[in-house]
Design a protein around this motif. Structure first.
Motif, PDB file in Angstrom:
ATOM      1  N   LEU A   1       0.489  16.031   8.018  1.00  0.00           N
ATOM      2  CA  LEU A   1       0.773  15.221   6.946  1.00  0.00           C
ATOM      3  C   LEU A   1       2.064  14.251   6.426  1.00  0.00           C
ATOM      4  N   ASP A   2       1.837  13.255   5.636  1.00  0.00           N
ATOM      5  CA  ASP A   2       3.043  12.374   5.426  1.00  0.00           C
ATOM      6  C   ASP A   2       2.428  11.955   4.336  1.00  0.00           C
ATOM      7  N   TRP A   3       2.991  11.414   3.199  1.00  0.00           N
ATOM      8  CA  TRP A   3       2.716  10.402   2.431  1.00  0.00           C
ATOM      9  C   TRP A   3       3.839   9.708   1.681  1.00  0.00           C
ATOM     10  N   ASP A   4       4.429   8.502   0.713  1.00  0.00           N
ATOM     11  CA  ASP A   4       5.220   7.824   0.903  1.00  0.00           C
ATOM     12  C   ASP A   4       5.603   8.628  -0.285  1.00  0.00           C
ATOM     13  N   TYR A   5       5.006   9.118  -1.792  1.00  0.00           N
ATOM     14  CA  TYR A   5       5.863   9.738  -2.715  1.00  0.00           C
ATOM     15  C   TYR A   5       4.977  11.432  -2.871  1.00  0.00           C
ATOM     16  N   VAL A   6       5.929  11.892  -2.736  1.00  0.00           N
ATOM     17  CA  VAL A   6       4.908  13.812  -2.564  1.00  0.00           C
ATOM     18  C   VAL A   6       5.341  14.476  -3.970  1.00  0.00           C
ATOM     19  N   PHE A   7       5.281  14.773  -5.095  1.00  0.00           N
ATOM     20  CA  PHE A   7       5.006  15.569  -5.773  1.00  0.00           C
ATOM     21  C   PHE A   7       5.741  17.407  -5.808  1.00  0.00           C
ATOM     22  N   ILE A   8       6.119  17.892  -6.464  1.00  0.00           N
ATOM     23  CA  ILE A   8       6.356  19.293  -5.886  1.00  0.00           C
ATOM     24  C   ILE A   8       6.107  19.868  -7.139  1.00  0.00           C
ATOM     25  N   PRO A   9       5.543  20.375  -8.019  1.00  0.00           N
ATOM     26  CA  PRO A   9       5.905  20.983  -9.539  1.00  0.00           C
ATOM     27  C   PRO A   9       5.948  22.780  -9.219  1.00  0.00           C
ATOM     28  N   PHE A  10       6.047  23.315 -10.059  1.00  0.00           N
ATOM     29  CA  PHE A  10       5.866  24.443 -10.764  1.00  0.00           C
ATOM     30  C   PHE A  10       6.388  25.584  -9.190  1.00  0.00           C
ATOM     31  N   LEU A  11       8.293  24.670  -9.113  1.00  0.00           N
ATOM     32  CA  LEU A  11       9.275  25.759  -8.723  1.00  0.00           C
ATOM     33  C   LEU A  11       9.870  26.666  -9.328  1.00  0.00           C
ATOM     34  N   HIS A  12       9.015  27.862  -8.901  1.00  0.00           N
ATOM     35  CA  HIS A  12       9.552  29.117  -9.992  1.00  0.00           C
ATOM     36  C   HIS A  12      10.188  30.163  -8.624  1.00  0.00           C
ATOM     37  N   GLU A  13      10.929  30.839  -9.239  1.00  0.00           N
ATOM     38  CA  GLU A  13      11.280  32.042  -8.662  1.00  0.00           C
ATOM     39  C   GLU A  13      10.304  33.201  -8.067  1.00  0.00           C
ATOM     40  N   ASN A  14       9.203  33.449  -9.149  1.00  0.00           N
ATOM     41  CA  ASN A  14       8.225  34.226  -9.009  1.00  0.00           C
ATOM     42  C   ASN A  14       6.999  33.603  -7.742  1.00  0.00           C
ATOM     43  N   THR A  15       7.456  32.158  -7.729  1.00  0.00           N
ATOM     44  CA  THR A  15       6.203  31.821  -7.032  1.00  0.00           C
ATOM     45  C   THR A  15       7.270  32.024  -5.470  1.00  0.00           C
TER      46      THR A  15
ATOM     47  N   PRO B   1       1.071  -1.486  -0.266  1.00  0.00           N
ATOM     48  CA  PRO B   1       0.417   0.317   0.042  1.00  0.00           C
ATOM     49  C   PRO B   1       0.968   1.150   0.013  1.00  0.00           C
ATOM     50  N   ARG B   2       0.434   1.677  -0.252  1.00  0.00           N
ATOM     51  CA  ARG B   2       1.007   3.495  -0.803  1.00  0.00           C
ATOM     52  C   ARG B   2       0.208   4.351  -1.238  1.00  0.00           C
ATOM     53  N   SER B   3       0.986   5.535  -0.953  1.00  0.00           N
ATOM     54  CA  SER B   3       0.232   7.191  -1.033  1.00  0.00           C
ATOM     55  C   SER B   3       1.090   7.873  -1.735  1.00  0.00           C
ATOM     56  N   ALA B   4       0.080   8.809  -2.715  1.00  0.00           N
ATOM     57  CA  ALA B   4       1.246  10.108  -3.374  1.00  0.00           C
ATOM     58  C   ALA B   4       0.230  11.289  -3.389  1.00  0.00           C
ATOM     59  N   ALA B   5       1.011  12.396  -3.265  1.00  0.00           N
ATOM     60  CA  ALA B   5       0.083  13.855  -2.871  1.00  0.00           C
ATOM     61  C   ALA B   5       1.089  14.423  -3.600  1.00  0.00           C
TER      62      ALA B   5
ATOM     63  N   SER C   1      -4.135   4.589   1.077  1.00  0.00           N
ATOM     64  CA  SER C   1      -3.269   4.338  -0.113  1.00  0.00           C
ATOM     65  C   SER C   1      -4.285   4.445  -1.393  1.00  0.00           C
ATOM     66  N   GLY C   2      -3.249   3.561  -2.756  1.00  0.00           N
ATOM     67  CA  GLY C   2      -3.184   3.408  -3.510  1.00  0.00           C
ATOM     68  C   GLY C   2      -4.253   5.305  -4.495  1.00  0.00           C
ATOM     69  N   GLN C   3      -3.993   6.299  -3.245  1.00  0.00           N
ATOM     70  CA  GLN C   3      -4.658   7.681  -4.045  1.00  0.00           C
ATOM     71  C   GLN C   3      -3.763   8.708  -4.464  1.00  0.00           C
ATOM     72  N   VAL C   4      -4.183   9.532  -4.999  1.00  0.00           N
ATOM     73  CA  VAL C   4      -3.394  10.492  -5.971  1.00  0.00           C
ATOM     74  C   VAL C   4      -4.760  11.991  -4.855  1.00  0.00           C
ATOM     75  N   THR C   5      -3.395  12.644  -4.043  1.00  0.00           N
ATOM     76  CA  THR C   5      -4.340  13.665  -3.516  1.00  0.00           C
ATOM     77  C   THR C   5      -3.381  14.677  -3.693  1.00  0.00           C
ATOM     78  N   ILE C   6      -4.107  15.848  -4.029  1.00  0.00           N
ATOM     79  CA  ILE C   6      -3.583  17.085  -4.493  1.00  0.00           C
ATOM     80  C   ILE C   6      -4.017  18.576  -3.846  1.00  0.00           C
ATOM     81  N   VAL C   7      -3.006  18.997  -2.958  1.00  0.00           N
ATOM     82  CA  VAL C   7      -3.755  19.751  -2.200  1.00  0.00           C
ATOM     83  C   VAL C   7      -2.588  20.645  -1.653  1.00  0.00           C
ATOM     84  N   THR C   8      -2.874  22.271  -1.280  1.00  0.00           N
ATOM     85  CA  THR C   8      -1.801  23.096  -0.763  1.00  0.00           C
ATOM     86  C   THR C   8      -0.839  22.748   0.177  1.00  0.00           C
ATOM     87  N   MET C   9       0.338  23.178   0.275  1.00  0.00           N
ATOM     88  CA  MET C   9       1.398  23.438   0.878  1.00  0.00           C
ATOM     89  C   MET C   9       1.085  23.280   2.267  1.00  0.00           C
TER      90      MET C   9
END
Length: 809
Positions: free
Chosen positions: A669-683, A453-457, A655-663
């Motif tokens: 919270l915590d997840w097995d796999y964490v994706f942090i996209p759109f890391l730009h200087e203006n943000t 069982p794995r979780s992702a966000a 587990s088995g779910q992808v959660t989209i959530v703000t930082m």
């Protein structure tokens, strides 16, 4: 309360025998053995003040709950003398309450001797029990939570404009004005709907939560007139007028806000005899998330934690937090500087517990987080040089505290799991759409290559980014992408799209309707449906049971014999009806929540619902009025549930779910796999900016300047923690408008970097980060792509960890 407390003195209580005579390990020893060194320092506490600085993933909730249970056992606490645990949110309160109960059960003790509250819940309890001293009664007053657009704020703005035409005209003219009527009307609109409401909301909340009365702010405004030469508008003087109008509006309408509850509680505790009553009830106070506390909160908790029979002794107070996870100070009065100072004060006396062993993340993720902390602290002063702002050590974004993996033989299972893939993966897709496609492919790959069982966000900086990701996942072909998430049956949960929906009010309404009218077939059937849904009774022919309520609930001697499932259902229903007679009406919602076996998230939501119903029915507390309010809530779908449960089976971390959530929402919270996209200087870190429509006032915003000036004055107060309500020295240094704006920019930069650190430390096995080459300047128009610089931390990570840089299509 003593003006100077020596925290090096501690009160001790007799040791409780933890080892039975037969030599077998006692439950006491078993709990303590299951703790890490930092957690044991809390568990071994026996009085006095203690600061606990806990890194992400260190297990502070477990440590706090077990320490609470051991303290209850050691000191033999009971209903008359209790441990008070204060948390930041209802969700955290529900979670730690469950943990303490479990620890007490392990010790073979009943679940009492403690009380878990949010700060405002605690303050309300104190204030309402002493209405004459607090000046607060919910039977006469209505609680409001004003935001910038609330009618109370709008009223104080309009009243201020009417009372101060000269100052208002000065604002309209701004830096320059040619007198053109259309521009005048535009500026009036901006001032009325944006600038002045923002100033009022910021200053009122900042002042009240710090214990500053309008007269205190007036003294500060008068001092600033001679010491802030570049303040042409006299911003704090405007703020005083808005604050006064707001307070007058509340009094005239018999309204109170959340800060009034804390102020009311402090008024109660200023009365010596009443204060002694409360202090005799409270053995000690444990405060969670102390980095997010406000000055007023510190005063209230220290008063409660003081020994009524030895006021010169340090308070029985444990404050637990992490200054490096302070992510609310730019939009709330929370200010991490106070917890930092408390930690320094305790450290100088050997009373600082450091929980720096964390088992959440794999070593590679820990290394990346530590590198981020060090890099930001090193480069932050250089960045501020461009703003012309000096830096002192306590104002650095991070406290110099690294995360360390747990020691060998750690008592808590599953610590520091093996990394998945590289553990840290950094990439720079061609644009934001390619980014989403790369995330989808990586998730499918990750979920396909394991049976565990794995979780992702996917953690985003703002909800508009999450909305775009969800849109692409739902209709990838419209964006020219192949996305197999839905085809593979991998569910996607968008928190922003779902957070306002709650089943709790409807379920409680159904059961209360039945309790009120048990002979109604409709209400009986609705109640039975809820019980089946909650798996409290077995599924069966509900229509048959509900067709004759009297026969089902009160079968006579000639009635058909009921099956075991029917008997179970009848027993549950009769317990509900018995509660209507045995319990006060205001306790029914909590009783139903327990009977439905709600998880901590649902329990917290039920508590929140009960508080709202109680406020709205204060003048007429009857079953009819309660049902009327609940019907309105359910009909409007306006009730927002509480994200309380932090277990891995909660809705966010399933587990088995992808959660989209703000930082921000990901904290805790915590997840097995964490994706942090759109890391730009203006943000991240972004920059402070003035909305174009308000630039006629200058290159700053009134609200942020006022916040910085108030905080600078508070930071300069002597003996801050022992400062009594009304004791305020306005002669402390007040920064100029230019310096205040620079400080606001520095505060934002520091907090954005801490927010990224929080996001990174949510990952257990894989941390995936990206900065697309092409990205929008503003996320209100994501289709307008242009080349964007990556976040400086992302670029530094890629340079320091070149083996983690991966290429995506």
């Amino acid at each position: 309360m003593p003006q100077n407390s020596d925290l090096s003195e501690t009160r001790t209580t007799p040791e409780v025998t933890a080892t039975p005579d037969n030599g077998r390990e006692s439950p006491w020893e078993r709990i303590r053995r299951g703790l890490r060194p930092g957690q044991r320092q809390m568990a071994d506490w026996q009085g006095g003040s203690l600061a606990v600085s806990a890194v992400p993933g260190a297990g502070k909730s477990k440590g706090m709950a077990d320490a609470a249970a051991l303290t209850i056992a050691r000191s033999q606490l009971n209903h008359r003398r209790q441990l008070v645990v204060v948390t930041f949110t209802r969700s955290a309160a529900a979670n730690i309450k469950v943990r303490i109960r479990q620890a007490l059960e392990t010790l073979g003790l009943p679940a009492y001797g403690f009380n878990v509250n949010t700060l405002h819940g605690l303050a309300l309890n104190i204030a309402t029990q002493h209405p004459e001293q607090s000046g607060l009664s919910l039977e006469e007053a209505t609680l409001i939570a004003p935001n910038q657009s609330h009618r109370a704020i709008a009223h104080c703005v309009e009243r201020w404009i009417a009372e101060h035409p000269y100052r208002y005209q000065q604002l309209i003219e701004g830096q320059s004005f040619d007198g053109e009527e259309t521009e005048r009307l535009r500026r009036q609109s901006v001032l009325r709907t944006d600038v002045l409401p923002a100033l009022a909301h910021t200053v009122i909340h900042e002042s009240k939560s710090s214990g500053l009365l309008p007269e205190d702010l007036l003294a500060l405004a008068e001092a600033s007139q001679t010491r802030v030469p570049d303040d042409d508008y006299e911003i704090l003087a405007i703020a005083v007028g808005l604050y006064r109008e707001y307070q007058q509006f509340l009094r005239s309408r018999q309204l109170i806000d959340y800060d009034d509850m804390i102020l009311a509680a402090l008024r109660v505790l200023r009365e010596p005899s009443t204060c002694q009553i409360w202090q005799e009830r409270v053995y000690a106070v444990f405060e969670d998330e102390a980095q997010d506390s406000s000055p007023l909160q510190s005063q209230l908790l220290e008063l409660l934690a003081t020994d009524a029979n030895n006021r010169d002794a340090p308070p029985n107070l444990i404050r637990v937090g992490d200054p490096n996870q302070a992510i609310n100070s730019t939009f709330t009065p929370a200010d991490p500087i106070y917890f930092r100072r408390f930690c320094q004060h305790c450290e100088s006396r050997g009373l600082l517990a450091t929980m720096d062993r964390a088992g959440r993340s794999s070593p590679m993720i820990i290394e990346a987080a530590n590198f981020t902390l060090d890099w930001v602290n090193e480069h932050y002063p250089r960045a501020l040089q461009g703003l012309g702002t000096a830096i002192v050590e306590e104002a650095l974004p991070f406290r110099a505290q690294h995360i360390h993996p747990v020691d060998p033989g750690d008592p808590q299972k599953g610590a520091n799991p093996a990394p998945t893939g590289l553990g840290l993966e950094l990439c720079a897709p061609r644009d934001i759409y390619a980014t989403v496609g790369a995330i989808a492919r990586r998730i499918v790959e990750l979920f396909s290559h394991t049976s565990e069982p794995r979780s992702a966000a996917i953690l985003v900086r703002e909800n508009r980014q999450g909305r775009l990701i969800q849109e692409i996942f739902s209709n990838p072909k419209a964006y020219g992408l192949d996305c197999e998430l839905l085809d593979r049956g991998i569910p996607v949960y968008d928190v922003a799209a779902n957070e306002r929906l709650s089943h709790v009010p409807g379920e409680i309404l159904a059961l209360l309707n039945f309790i009120d009218r048990p002979h109604s077939p409709q209400y009986l059937k609705e109640a039975l449906r809820v019980l089946v849904k909650r798996q409290r009774i077995q599924a069966q022919d509900l229509d048959r049971l509900a067709s004759r309520p009297e026969q089902f609930l009160y079968p006579g001697p000639l009635a058909p014999t009921q099956s075991p499932s029917e008997l179970d259902a009848r027993g549950f229903c009769t317990r509900l009806l018995d509660a209507r007679i045995a319990l006060p009406i205001y306790q029914l919602i909590s009783f139903i929540a327990v009977e439905l076996d709600y998880n901590p998230s649902e329990l917290a939501t039920a508590d929140k619902l009960g508080e709202r119903v109680s406020r709205q029915t204060a003048r007429s507390r009857s079953m009819a009025s309660i049902l009327e309010v609940l019907n309105e809530i359910v009909a409007s779908e306006s009730f927002e549930g509480v994200d309380a449960d932090r277990d891995t089976e909660s809705i966010y971390t399933r587990s088995g779910q992808v959660t989209i959530v703000t930082m921000h929402k990901a904290k805790g919270l915590d997840w097995d796999y964490v994706f942090i996209p759109f890391l730009h200087e203006n943000t991240i870190p972004g920059q402070s900016w003035v909305p174009p429509q308000a630039q006629f006032l200058g290159e700053f915003t009134l609200s942020e300047v006022a916040r910085a000036q108030i905080r600078a004055s508070l930071h300069g107060q002597k003996q801050f923690y022992s400062r009594r309500l009304g004791d305020f020295d306005p002669t402390t240094a007040i920064p100029s408008v230019r310096e205040s704006w620079q400080q606001a920019a520095a505060l934002k930069m520091a907090e954005e970097y801490r927010l990224l650190y929080v996001a990174m430390t949510r990952a257990r096995r894989l941390l995936w980060m990206s900065a697309a080459v092409q990205a929008p300047f503003t996320w209100s128009k994501p289709e307008n792509l242009q080349q964007q610089k990556p976040c400086p931390v992302f670029a530094a990570l890629a340079k320091h960890f070149p083996e983690s840089v991966v290429t995506v299509d």
